[in-house]
Design an enzyme around this catalytic site. Structure first.
Site, short mmCIF file in Angstrom:
data_model
loop_
_atom_site.label_atom_id
_atom_site.label_comp_id
_atom_site.label_asym_id
_atom_site.label_seq_id
_atom_site.Cartn_x
_atom_site.Cartn_y
_atom_site.Cartn_z
N ARG A 159 0.86 -1.38 0.01
CA ARG A 159 0.13 -0.05 0.03
C ARG A 159 0.77 1.43 0.10
O ARG A 159 0.61 2.22 -0.85
CB ARG A 159 -1.04 0.07 1.16
CG ARG A 159 -1.98 -1.01 1.05
CD ARG A 159 -2.78 -1.07 2.31
NE ARG A 159 -1.83 -2.17 3.26
CZ ARG A 159 -2.41 -3.21 3.88
NH1 ARG A 159 -3.82 -3.25 3.84
NH2 ARG A 159 -1.76 -3.89 4.54
N ARG B 183 8.03 -9.28 -4.70
CA ARG B 183 7.84 -10.87 -4.74
C ARG B 183 6.76 -11.06 -5.94
O ARG B 183 7.34 -11.78 -6.90
CB ARG B 183 7.50 -11.45 -3.49
CG ARG B 183 8.80 -11.85 -2.68
CD ARG B 183 8.23 -12.54 -1.28
NE ARG B 183 7.19 -11.80 -0.95
CZ ARG B 183 6.47 -12.14 0.33
NH1 ARG B 183 6.91 -13.16 0.83
NH2 ARG B 183 5.61 -11.17 0.68
N ALA C 86 11.09 1.88 5.88
CA ALA C 86 10.45 0.44 6.35
C ALA C 86 11.11 -0.08 7.88
O ALA C 86 10.41 0.37 8.63
CB ALA C 86 11.15 -0.45 5.30
N ARG C 87 12.21 -0.62 7.78
CA ARG C 87 12.94 -0.84 8.87
C ARG C 87 14.32 -0.75 8.79
O ARG C 87 14.75 -1.24 7.63
CB ARG C 87 12.33 -2.46 9.44
CG ARG C 87 11.04 -2.60 9.82
CD ARG C 87 10.69 -1.79 11.09
NE ARG C 87 9.32 -2.05 11.72
CZ ARG C 87 8.27 -1.15 11.52
NH1 ARG C 87 8.63 0.04 10.80
NH2 ARG C 87 7.17 -1.50 11.94
N GLU D 203 17.52 1.56 16.74
CA GLU D 203 16.77 2.52 17.03
C GLU D 203 16.17 2.15 18.53
O GLU D 203 15.81 1.21 18.83
CB GLU D 203 15.68 2.96 16.17
CG GLU D 203 14.64 2.02 16.01
CD GLU D 203 13.61 2.56 14.91
OE1 GLU D 203 14.17 2.95 13.75
OE2 GLU D 203 12.38 2.59 14.92
N HIS E 110 12.05 7.96 13.27
CA HIS E 110 10.93 7.05 12.89
C HIS E 110 9.66 7.89 13.12
O HIS E 110 8.75 7.59 13.81
CB HIS E 110 11.08 5.75 13.97
CG HIS E 110 10.48 4.52 13.47
ND1 HIS E 110 10.66 3.44 13.64
CD2 HIS E 110 8.92 4.60 12.53
CE1 HIS E 110 9.84 2.60 13.18
NE2 HIS E 110 8.69 3.12 12.45
C1 GLV Z 1 5.65 2.21 11.53
O1 GLV Z 1 7.00 2.14 11.31
C2 GLV Z 1 4.71 1.36 11.54
O2 GLV Z 1 4.90 0.04 11.13
O3 GLV Z 1 3.58 1.52 11.65
#
Ligand code: GLV
Length: 342
Positions: free
Chosen positions: A159, A181, A241-242, A271, A289
């Site tokens: 999304r 993917r 993302a991460r 973090e 973040h």
């Molecule tokens: C933020 O990083 C979330 O996953 O909502």
């Protein structure tokens, strides 16, 4: 005697007026101050809880739920849920929920903001101005890379990836390429103006690459030294993302050596700690973040998490049907197996 009300734990101060809705159904124990929990603190908080409302900062796995015999639901306030060990929760019959959709556009906005800030050297320009260096100006001071008309690469086309693609294609006239993917259906690709590429080609062709894929063992350090070496030296990398998706040391080395022009990072592997190697660089824009951090979106996330928890614990108008479950099938399987054994 009336049945005792289910007990829920709220791990951090959220929005009081929204969290108050839980009190209509449950006995609520809510943190009154921001807290950093050790695993044992979480285990203690969950020990007598039927449900919990937690943020991405709380890591919950087998050890934390080992003594939580009443626990049935954990509502995560976040779309990503790598802070939860879903296999362990499923095996214990605990339903996890997340907060998709409500944060898509806000997070895509931040992704684009970081892309623009990194490519146009906004952070560096501001520091330069504040340091009183404007009198040293020359015609080639602080030259950046164009965004309009360039090639936008997106790794992960869920999304948020699609919301970034729309901004790039329709707002900035960018050529949009992506890797996922599974490629999107043809109509979705046509509507977004996006083309699927192999990962290696995506790296090589992107002028700006935005990472929006979920973090898992399979995506750990997927952007490593070898991947960075495939990117254009003029390219920008954005991670919303991460942190663990990127080998941050390799990234810092590439940025320091000029093998990558700039980066915008909203997420970090350790973090809230940020590597000193990144902090020392001028060509990286760093934010703590804040992807979903607009007031309206953070409120919508908490509201959705509250709805999830109420429904997951069998209360309210949607009892038993939380809006965004993560592991409903696996939990049904665990509970079904338990019933058959009885
Ligand atoms: C933020 O990083 C979330 O996953 O909502």
């Amino acid at each position: 005697m009336a049945e005792p009300r289910p007990r829920v734990w709220v791990s951090q101060p959220l929005f009081d007026d929204i969290v108050a809705r839980l009190a209509a159904h449950f006995e609520v124990r809510a943190a009154s101050a921001v807290a950093a929990y050790a695993p044992a603190d979480i285990a203690r908080a969950l020990a007598d809880a039927d449900g919990a409302l937690v943020t991405l900062n709380e890591r919950i796995g087998a050890d934390e739920i080992a003594g939580a015999s009443r626990l049935r639901a954990i509502a995560n306030v976040g779309v990503g849920y790598n802070n939860l060990d879903i296999d362990a929760l499923s095996a214990a019959g605990v339903l996890a929920t997340n907060t998709p959709d409500v944060l898509t556009e806000t997070t895509a906005d931040l992704g684009f903001a970081l892309l623009m800030a990194a490519a146009r050297r906004i952070g560096e320009s501001e520091r330069w101005l504040r340091a009183g260096r404007w009198r040293q100006w020359s015609f080639s001071t602080l030259l950046g890379a164009d965004i309009h008309g360039s090639t936008l690469g997106i790794l992960g086309m869920g999304r948020i990836g699609q919301a970034i693609a729309r901004r790039g294609a329709h707002g900035f006239g960018m050529r949009v390429v992506y890797h996922n993917r599974r490629p999107l259906p043809g109509e979705a690709e046509a509507a977004l103006g996006a083309t699927w590429l192999e990962f290696e080609r995506l790296l090589a062709e992107a002028d700006h690459l935005v990472l929006v894929l979920p973090y898992s063992a399979a995506t750990h350090h997927i952007v490593d030294a070898a991947a960075l070496a495939r990117m254009k030296p003029t390219a920008t990398l954005v991670n919303i993302a991460r942190g663990g998706i990127v080998d941050e040391l390799a990234l810092a080395e590439a940025l320091a050596a000029g093998r990558l022009a700039a980066a915008g990072l909203d997420v970090f592997e350790g973090e809230p700690a940020v590597r000193p190697e990144l902090l020392a660089l001028d060509n990286v824009v760093l934010t703590p973040h804040i992807g979903s951090a607009s007031l309206a979106t953070r409120r919508a996330m908490v509201a959705l998490a509250v709805d999830n928890l109420i429904a997951a614990l069998g209360a309210g108008p949607h009892a038993g049907r939380p809006p965004s479950p993560v592991n409903a099938d696996a939990v049904a399987e665990t509970l079904g197996t338990r019933d058959r054994k009885r």
